[in-house]
Design an enzyme around this catalytic site. Sequence first.
Site, mmCIF file in Angstrom:
data_model
loop_
_atom_site.group_PDB
_atom_site.id
_atom_site.type_symbol
_atom_site.label_atom_id
_atom_site.label_comp_id
_atom_site.label_asym_id
_atom_site.label_seq_id
_atom_site.Cartn_x
_atom_site.Cartn_y
_atom_site.Cartn_z
ATOM 1 N N LEU A 234 0.829 -1.206 0.000
ATOM 2 C CA LEU A 234 0.000 0.000 0.000
ATOM 3 C C LEU A 234 0.867 1.262 0.000
ATOM 4 C CD1 LEU A 234 -2.824 1.282 0.213
ATOM 5 C CD2 LEU A 234 -2.575 1.156 2.702
ATOM 6 N N ASP A 235 0.627 2.110 -1.010
ATOM 7 C CA ASP A 235 1.285 3.420 -1.121
ATOM 8 C C ASP A 235 2.810 3.313 -1.160
ATOM 9 O OD1 ASP A 235 -1.237 4.569 -1.050
ATOM 10 O OD2 ASP A 235 -1.183 4.889 1.124
ATOM 11 N N GLU A 236 3.329 2.200 -1.666
ATOM 12 C CA GLU A 236 4.779 2.001 -1.718
ATOM 13 C C GLU A 236 5.305 1.922 -3.145
ATOM 14 O OE1 GLU A 236 7.020 1.895 0.605
ATOM 15 O OE2 GLU A 236 5.938 1.619 2.490
#
Length: 292
Positions: A234-236
């Site tokens: 997530l969000d990486e």
Amino acid sequence: MPPESKIRPEYVLTLTCPNRPGIVAAVATTIFERGGNIREAQQYDDAESRRFFARITLDHPEDALDLPALRADLEGVASRFGMDWTLRDRAVRRKVIVLVSKFDHCLADILYRWRLGELPMDLVGIVSNHPRETYQHLDFADVPFHHLPVSKATKLEQEGEVWRVIRESGAELVILARYMQILSDGLAAKLSGRCINIHHSFLPGFKGARPYHQAHARGVKLIGATAHFVTADLDEGPIIEQDVERISHNDTPDDLVRQGRDIERRVLSRALLWWLEDRVLPNGSRTVVFRD
């Protein structure tokens, strides 16, 4: 009056490979031997990954480029240097599909820029977990709209329908325009390298939900937004573009949200345009972006 000059077809070549001497010479010679004319060239040598990246636009002075022959010659060069490459006619529009939830400011901006011709693409669909009535003020024209509601109990089935719509539309790129659903690892893997998300924060800080409220609680003086490729983490995913705005202690969380919407719109539109123009090349957990 003199006759109008004919616009010659233009092609864009992107490539990446382990860095070693002779890459530029080999590619340029191959283009020259087929009568090609290099109009623009950008390159980058990443000392950390020891990889070479390039974006080259080319045409033929007499509009007589033998594209199959050039591709065959480039394949030989690619084999010699262990190269990943693409050669694309810039006139061929890419197919894009947009996923959106209740917040529609990024979708509205994409539609506006697309209609103006700023985003050279074919918009082949809009998918939302909210009904069409949510966007009554937006003109979708003849763009197919797909209402695919989702709940915790139906998430896997809904994602199966999302994937079906993407495949049937022929979409080459998926845009998460404030699509407030976390993609499963399976769908994220299927869309690897061709799904861009706009995160309403300046990553890697303030991940997850309500980032502007997180930022306000920490008393930050800058807020931002990040466009990145989607991965299972997530969000990486690799970051494509970011921007910021200065704020003050007088700003409330609602003020930050309002200002953040403007940042999100412009960051996502820039990332989308650069992808459409073949300016974004993956580089492990990062990207190389050949801006104008």
